[in-house]
Design an enzyme around this catalytic site. Structure first.
Site, short mmCIF file in Angstrom:
data_model
loop_
_atom_site.label_atom_id
_atom_site.label_comp_id
_atom_site.label_asym_id
_atom_site.label_seq_id
_atom_site.Cartn_x
_atom_site.Cartn_y
_atom_site.Cartn_z
CG HIS A 186 -2.00 -1.03 1.12
ND1 HIS A 186 -3.00 -1.16 2.05
CD2 HIS A 186 -2.25 -2.00 0.19
CE1 HIS A 186 -3.80 -2.14 1.71
NE2 HIS A 186 -3.37 -2.66 0.59
CD GLU B 172 -2.02 4.39 3.14
OE1 GLU B 172 -3.16 4.91 3.14
OE2 GLU B 172 -1.75 3.39 2.45
CB CYS C 232 -6.41 -0.77 4.82
SG CYS C 232 -4.68 -1.30 4.96
CB CYS D 251 -1.94 1.47 6.06
SG CYS D 251 -1.36 0.62 4.57
#
Length: 153
Positions: A79, A81, A107, A110
């Site tokens: 992801h 992040e 999410c 993260c």
């Protein structure tokens, strides 16, 4: 009179520009870590460096019919992040106390990482179906806010 765009919109626009590097077929996400109005690291979602991208292989999650926000482990991509955190670590840059500007709400995976990085605040432009993420950020006392940025895309 200052006609420049406000700092939050400036950083969110940059996050959208970073997202243009994404190799995800379902959702292009970009993130920027900022401290004292300075960019510390950027990240976008995509396969680990040197591995084949979903653009070439197709989307496993799509093939399996996995809804957004579920079964994150069934994905080749990191992801945005996560890539911010990795980029900062590789270059020896602390993101403790930084703000995260992300095109999409983090999410749960993260969010947990950002909590442990001691992020000060999270700003995002688009929601994400993950109540647990919001619950954990609330419990950690990390403010998060959806920004309505004109012309962010």
């Amino acid at each position: 009179m200052d006609n420049r765009i406000p700092w939050p919109e400036y950083f969110m626009r940059i996050a959208y520009m970073v997202a243009e590097r994404s190799t995800c077929l379902r959702r292009k996400v970009g993130a920027v870590a900022v401290k004292d109005k300075r960019i510390l690291a950027t990240g976008y979602n995509g396969a680990p460096a040197g591995l084949t991208h979903c653009l070439e292989l197709g989307c496993l999650r799509e093939k399996l019919g996995i809804p957004s926000g579920q079964r994150h482990e069934l994905c080749r991509a990191l992801h945005a992040e996560q890539n911010v955190i990795i980029q900062a670590a590789i270059h020896g840059v602390s993101i403790e106390g930084a703000e995260i500007f992300s095109t999409t709400q983090p999410c749960i995976l993260c969010a947990k990482m950002l909590i442990n990085c001691r992020i000060k605040a999270i700003y995002f432009a688009e929601g994400y179906p993950d109540d647990m993420s919001r619950d954990m950020l609330d419990e950690a006392g990390i403010p998060y806010m959806r920004l309505e940025c004109m012309n962010a895309k």
